[in-house]
Design an enzyme around this catalytic site. Sequence first.
Site, mmCIF file in Angstrom:
data_model
loop_
_atom_site.group_PDB
_atom_site.id
_atom_site.type_symbol
_atom_site.label_atom_id
_atom_site.label_comp_id
_atom_site.label_asym_id
_atom_site.label_seq_id
_atom_site.Cartn_x
_atom_site.Cartn_y
_atom_site.Cartn_z
ATOM 1 N N CYS A 1 41.827 -1.466 3.008
ATOM 2 C CA CYS A 1 41.949 -1.011 1.623
ATOM 3 C C CYS A 1 41.810 -2.194 0.668
ATOM 4 C CB CYS A 1 43.289 -0.305 1.436
ATOM 5 S SG CYS A 1 43.524 0.417 -0.188
ATOM 6 N N CYS A 2 42.514 -3.296 0.963
ATOM 7 C CA CYS A 2 42.390 -4.493 0.123
ATOM 8 C C CYS A 2 40.966 -5.035 0.155
ATOM 9 C CB CYS A 2 43.355 -5.578 0.608
ATOM 10 S SG CYS A 2 45.068 -5.373 0.094
ATOM 11 N N CYS B 1 49.587 -3.631 -6.384
ATOM 12 C CA CYS B 1 49.315 -2.193 -6.464
ATOM 13 C C CYS B 1 50.607 -1.404 -6.249
ATOM 14 C CB CYS B 1 48.298 -1.791 -5.406
ATOM 15 S SG CYS B 1 46.655 -2.474 -5.678
ATOM 16 N N CYS C 1 51.982 -0.404 -2.692
ATOM 17 C CA CYS C 1 52.282 -1.525 -1.800
ATOM 18 C C CYS C 1 53.278 -2.512 -2.402
ATOM 19 C CB CYS C 1 50.985 -2.258 -1.450
ATOM 20 S SG CYS C 1 49.753 -1.168 -0.716
ATOM 21 N N CYS D 1 46.538 -10.290 0.090
ATOM 22 C CA CYS D 1 45.578 -9.189 0.030
ATOM 23 C C CYS D 1 44.245 -9.544 0.668
ATOM 24 C CB CYS D 1 45.359 -8.762 -1.413
ATOM 25 S SG CYS D 1 44.588 -10.019 -2.440
HETATM 26 S S1 SF4 Z 1 47.491 -3.704 -2.375
HETATM 27 FE FE1 SF4 Z 1 47.647 -1.700 -1.327
HETATM 28 S S2 SF4 Z 1 46.665 -0.172 -2.654
HETATM 29 FE FE2 SF4 Z 1 46.094 -2.235 -3.395
HETATM 30 S S3 SF4 Z 1 44.128 -2.611 -2.459
HETATM 31 FE FE3 SF4 Z 1 45.690 -3.509 -1.084
HETATM 32 S S4 SF4 Z 1 46.295 -1.915 0.401
HETATM 33 FE FE4 SF4 Z 1 45.100 -0.956 -1.264
#
Ligand code: SF4
Length: 249
Positions: free
Chosen positions: A132-133, A213, A216, A239
């Site tokens: 996701c990151c 985010c 998280c 991240c």
């Molecule tokens: S901090 Fe969490 S929501 Fe944001 S990009 Fe990374 S995994 Fe995704």
Amino acid sequence: MQELSTVSSLAGAPGPADPMLQAMHLETETREFYSLELLDFLVHRAFPGRIALVSSFGAESAVLLDMVAQVNRHIPVIFLETGKHFTETLMYRDRLAERLGLSDVRDVKPEAARLDREDPEGTLWQRAPDRCCHLRKVLPLAQALEGFDAWITGRKRYQGGERERLPRVEAAEGRIKVNPLADWSLQEIRNAFMARDLPAHPLTRVGYPSIGCAPCTNPVISRETPRAGRWHGLGKTECGIHKPVSSVE
Ligand code: SF4
């Protein structure tokens, strides 16, 4: 707090073209500079038009944003708009940019087609936060930095983990990365907020010393490190934007 002074003893951009050598050269040449002097040198002498600040507009970001605005309020400021931020962060970003007169804050978003393909329900953070990151931060930043030779981050050594040995100047992925606040203490950050009358991120008042985010980020209790609320319980501390990217794919 530092006083901005004219940097007159150094001439033009650093010599070596190789980023590793250039980072070593810069580190040596600017070792005695206060943070504001360092920023002034980077923005106006070493990398004019070729340097950007990357900011999360998080708990401590106002200090570095304010310093950059003092040096040149037109410097590009890259904000990774992951689509997962707290509403408070987005409002704070707008308020702070206006207050400081920053004229070039850029919202950098993930590629929509890629999100449709890999994260259509927006829940990738639950099952694969690294991926996701990568989609929402690492790849967009790599594209946003094209055309820049250097970038500025707000990381500090006292934040712990991989940041404890943070240099002020480093080389990464063919660019120079500068951490002007690397050796600052938490108390110095607090002093700068007061001295410059900077507005606080609203979530800092309710237990969030580090803010990323929304899915998280958790509040922390007083004995934990400031970043303990980030990816809590997942064994993840960064991240990925501060690790090498092998390719933009
Ligand atoms: S901090 Fe969490 S929501 Fe944001 S990009 Fe990374 S995994 Fe995704």
